[in-house]
Scaffold this motif. Structure first.
Motif, PDB file in Angstrom:
ATOM      1  N   VAL A 286       6.830 -11.837  -5.367  1.00  0.00           N
ATOM      2  CA  VAL A 286       5.408 -12.059  -5.117  1.00  0.00           C
ATOM      3  C   VAL A 286       5.115 -12.199  -3.624  1.00  0.00           C
ATOM      4  CG1 VAL A 286       5.016 -13.109  -7.366  1.00  0.00           C
ATOM      5  CG2 VAL A 286       5.616 -14.564  -5.416  1.00  0.00           C
ATOM      6  N   ARG A 287       6.143 -12.456  -2.818  1.00  0.00           N
ATOM      7  CA  ARG A 287       5.936 -12.530  -1.367  1.00  0.00           C
ATOM      8  C   ARG A 287       6.729 -11.429  -0.649  1.00  0.00           C
ATOM      9  NH1 ARG A 287      10.156 -16.000   0.481  1.00  0.00           N
ATOM     10  NH2 ARG A 287      11.147 -17.173  -1.193  1.00  0.00           N
ATOM     11  N   ALA A 288       6.864 -10.314  -1.348  1.00  0.00           N
ATOM     12  CA  ALA A 288       7.534  -9.147  -0.774  1.00  0.00           C
ATOM     13  C   ALA A 288       6.527  -8.048  -0.495  1.00  0.00           C
ATOM     14  CB  ALA A 288       8.611  -8.624  -1.726  1.00  0.00           C
TER      15      ALA A 288
ATOM     16  N   LEU B 291       3.321   4.845   3.773  1.00  0.00           N
ATOM     17  CA  LEU B 291       3.215   4.410   2.382  1.00  0.00           C
ATOM     18  C   LEU B 291       3.687   2.965   2.271  1.00  0.00           C
ATOM     19  CD1 LEU B 291       4.687   7.585   0.636  1.00  0.00           C
ATOM     20  CD2 LEU B 291       2.269   6.990   0.932  1.00  0.00           C
ATOM     21  N   PHE B 292       2.835   2.104   1.729  1.00  0.00           N
ATOM     22  CA  PHE B 292       3.140   0.687   1.641  1.00  0.00           C
ATOM     23  C   PHE B 292       2.853   0.178   0.232  1.00  0.00           C
ATOM     24  CE2 PHE B 292       1.903   1.694   5.980  1.00  0.00           C
ATOM     25  CZ  PHE B 292       3.027   1.260   6.675  1.00  0.00           C
ATOM     26  N   GLY B 293       3.451  -0.964  -0.096  1.00  0.00           N
ATOM     27  CA  GLY B 293       3.243  -1.506  -1.427  1.00  0.00           C
ATOM     28  C   GLY B 293       3.459  -2.998  -1.488  1.00  0.00           C
ATOM     29  N   VAL B 294       2.896  -3.594  -2.524  1.00  0.00           N
ATOM     30  CA  VAL B 294       3.184  -4.967  -2.935  1.00  0.00           C
ATOM     31  C   VAL B 294       3.485  -4.900  -4.429  1.00  0.00           C
ATOM     32  CG1 VAL B 294       1.839  -6.103  -1.135  1.00  0.00           C
ATOM     33  CG2 VAL B 294       0.714  -5.414  -3.267  1.00  0.00           C
ATOM     34  N   ALA B 295       3.896  -6.011  -5.013  1.00  0.00           N
ATOM     35  CA  ALA B 295       4.466  -5.987  -6.361  1.00  0.00           C
ATOM     36  C   ALA B 295       3.593  -5.291  -7.396  1.00  0.00           C
ATOM     37  CB  ALA B 295       4.782  -7.418  -6.805  1.00  0.00           C
ATOM     38  N   ASP B 296       2.269  -5.430  -7.304  1.00  0.00           N
ATOM     39  CA  ASP B 296       1.395  -4.836  -8.315  1.00  0.00           C
ATOM     40  C   ASP B 296       0.689  -3.570  -7.823  1.00  0.00           C
ATOM     41  OD1 ASP B 296      -0.154  -6.197  -6.489  1.00  0.00           O
ATOM     42  OD2 ASP B 296      -1.581  -6.962  -7.969  1.00  0.00           O
ATOM     43  N   ARG B 297       1.123  -3.062  -6.667  1.00  0.00           N
ATOM     44  CA  ARG B 297       0.570  -1.818  -6.127  1.00  0.00           C
ATOM     45  C   ARG B 297       1.704  -0.984  -5.548  1.00  0.00           C
ATOM     46  NH1 ARG B 297      -5.102  -3.151  -2.894  1.00  0.00           N
ATOM     47  NH2 ARG B 297      -6.131  -4.297  -4.573  1.00  0.00           N
ATOM     48  N   MET B 298       2.455  -0.340  -6.435  1.00  0.00           N
ATOM     49  CA  MET B 298       3.673   0.354  -6.019  1.00  0.00           C
ATOM     50  C   MET B 298       3.614   1.854  -6.295  1.00  0.00           C
ATOM     51  SD  MET B 298       5.683  -1.658  -4.429  1.00  0.00           S
ATOM     52  CE  MET B 298       7.249  -0.787  -4.489  1.00  0.00           C
ATOM     53  N   GLY B 299       2.475   2.443  -5.963  1.00  0.00           N
ATOM     54  CA  GLY B 299       2.363   3.886  -6.118  1.00  0.00           C
ATOM     55  C   GLY B 299       3.350   4.666  -5.278  1.00  0.00           C
ATOM     56  N   LEU B 300       3.894   4.044  -4.233  1.00  0.00           N
ATOM     57  CA  LEU B 300       4.856   4.741  -3.372  1.00  0.00           C
ATOM     58  C   LEU B 300       6.144   5.102  -4.102  1.00  0.00           C
ATOM     59  CD1 LEU B 300       7.317   2.618  -2.486  1.00  0.00           C
ATOM     60  CD2 LEU B 300       5.560   1.727  -0.995  1.00  0.00           C
TER      61      LEU B 300
ATOM     62  N   GLU C 217      12.224   0.394   1.776  1.00  0.00           N
ATOM     63  CA  GLU C 217      12.408  -0.804   2.587  1.00  0.00           C
ATOM     64  C   GLU C 217      11.607  -1.965   1.998  1.00  0.00           C
ATOM     65  OE1 GLU C 217      12.544  -0.737   7.125  1.00  0.00           O
ATOM     66  OE2 GLU C 217      10.540  -1.557   6.731  1.00  0.00           O
ATOM     67  N   ALA C 218      12.211  -3.145   2.005  1.00  0.00           N
ATOM     68  CA  ALA C 218      11.553  -4.353   1.505  1.00  0.00           C
ATOM     69  C   ALA C 218      11.498  -5.398   2.606  1.00  0.00           C
ATOM     70  CB  ALA C 218      12.306  -4.905   0.294  1.00  0.00           C
ATOM     71  N   HIS C 219      10.453  -6.213   2.561  1.00  0.00           N
ATOM     72  CA  HIS C 219      10.292  -7.314   3.515  1.00  0.00           C
ATOM     73  C   HIS C 219       9.988  -8.573   2.721  1.00  0.00           C
ATOM     74  CE1 HIS C 219       8.046  -3.589   4.819  1.00  0.00           C
ATOM     75  NE2 HIS C 219       9.107  -3.543   5.624  1.00  0.00           N
ATOM     76  N   ILE C 220      10.744  -9.616   2.964  1.00  0.00           N
ATOM     77  CA  ILE C 220      10.482 -10.893   2.309  1.00  0.00           C
ATOM     78  C   ILE C 220       9.832 -11.817   3.332  1.00  0.00           C
ATOM     79  CG2 ILE C 220      11.458 -12.876   1.107  1.00  0.00           C
ATOM     80  CD1 ILE C 220      11.634 -10.369  -0.524  1.00  0.00           C
ATOM     81  N   HIS C 221       8.666 -12.314   2.984  1.00  0.00           N
ATOM     82  CA  HIS C 221       7.902 -13.194   3.864  1.00  0.00           C
ATOM     83  C   HIS C 221       8.030 -14.640   3.377  1.00  0.00           C
ATOM     84  CE1 HIS C 221       5.895  -9.562   5.520  1.00  0.00           C
ATOM     85  NE2 HIS C 221       6.009  -9.137   4.272  1.00  0.00           N
ATOM     86  N   GLY C 222       7.991 -15.569   4.316  1.00  0.00           N
ATOM     87  CA  GLY C 222       8.050 -16.971   3.933  1.00  0.00           C
ATOM     88  C   GLY C 222       9.445 -17.537   3.805  1.00  0.00           C
TER      89      GLY C 222
END
Length: 295
Positions: free
Chosen positions: A128-130, A143-152, A183-188
């Motif tokens: 949820v914070r990726a 092309l970018f994404g978050v957990a519920d928007r992963m069209g990439l 590529e993934a990024h973990i925030h927090g």
């Protein structure tokens, strides 16, 4: 955008730019790759992570299995400024994101082995914070994404099919498989072991020292099938990372008592015994990762 919470600001920025479409699959995980060894001992990197209870970015450590450009004004600083809308421009280094890759298919070697033979597979709660980018930030992704928007993911799959077809037709290195990942990024922050599902290591490191180090901190450990590269196979592809890297790989294998094969533990021991250039060793690892397993 608030400087007091760069992680939240970065997540909002990437969400606004994300490709709508599918959610992350239920079994998707983020993996953080690294090499167990450093200049001091086979468990140096792991011990450092566990001692601090945290997996931190190159901005903190000054080390990386990618490019060494994590400083104000460096390439990575500018990439992050672009991707995250300046959210981290004034953040303390310990508050910056960490990098990983998205594991969609359960590859036992992990999704981005170019960055190391070991990896931490994170718990699903961290998703949820990726945020995600395709391709790697080095290539200026759009092309970018978050957990519920992963069209990439559709673009990733399309390129995957094209790469496999081209390789089948030409039977050669058409596109470097080590470069194909989301590529993934973990925030927090990433707390270790709290945010970690399991540590996955190469079996050449499966000894009591590594296991005791992990067990002492409550970190579950698994092994993947292992990397074993024939030196002759590496030597057959000098165009991959250069003849000087082939020569170094051969030298390491010979010094470790097995002139025919190279394993991750051999690179670790060479790093401890010899004063070797880290970037050259990184390229040796790329050769081992590329030619030392079935794809």
């Amino acid at each position: 955008m608030t400087q007091s919470d760069p992680a939240a600001a970065a997540l909002r920025w990437v969400r606004s730019r994300s490709v709508t479409g599918q959610h992350l699959p239920f079994l998707a995980r983020v993996a953080l790759h690294f090499n167990l060894e450093d200049g001091a001992s086979e468990t140096g990197v792991l011990a450092s992570i566990l001692d601090h209870g945290q997996y931190v970015s190159q901005f903190v450590t000054g080390t990386s299995n990618g490019g060494l450009t994590a400083f104000p004004g460096g390439d990575r600083w500018h990439w992050e400024q672009r991707i995250f809308g300046g959210a981290y421009d004034h953040a303390e280094v310990r508050h910056r994101l960490v990098y990983g890759a998205l594991d969609l298919d359960g590859d036992p070697y992990g999704p981005a082995p170019r960055f190391g033979s070991a990896y931490l597979r994170l718990r699903p709660e961290t998703l949820v914070r990726a945020t995600f980018a395709y391709p790697d930030s080095t290539f200026g992704p759009e092309l970018f994404g978050v957990a519920d928007r992963m069209g990439l993911i559709a673009n990733y799959r399309r390129d995957e099919r094209a790469t496999d077809q081209a390789a089948a037709q030409l039977c050669g290195i058409v596109r470097d498989r080590l470069d194909h990942y989301i590529e993934a990024h973990i925030h927090g922050g990433v707390r270790v072991p709290e945010d970690v599902e399991v540590l996955v290591i190469d079996p050449s490191f499966d000894d009591h020292t590594v296991l005791e180090t992990a067990d002492r901190c409550g970190l579950a450990v698994e092994t993947h099938p292992g990397y074993v590269a024939e030196v002759a196979e590496i030597a057959a592809h000098p165009e991959y990372r250069g003849q000087d890297v082939v020569d170094l790989a051969r030298r390491i294998a010979q010094a470790m008592g097995n002139s025919a094969q190279l394993r991750p533990i051999h690179i670790a021991r060479a790093r401890r015994v010899w004063d070797l250039d880290g970037q050259q060793l990184k390229k040796v690892w790329h050769c081992l990762a590329r030619f030392g397993r079935a794809w």
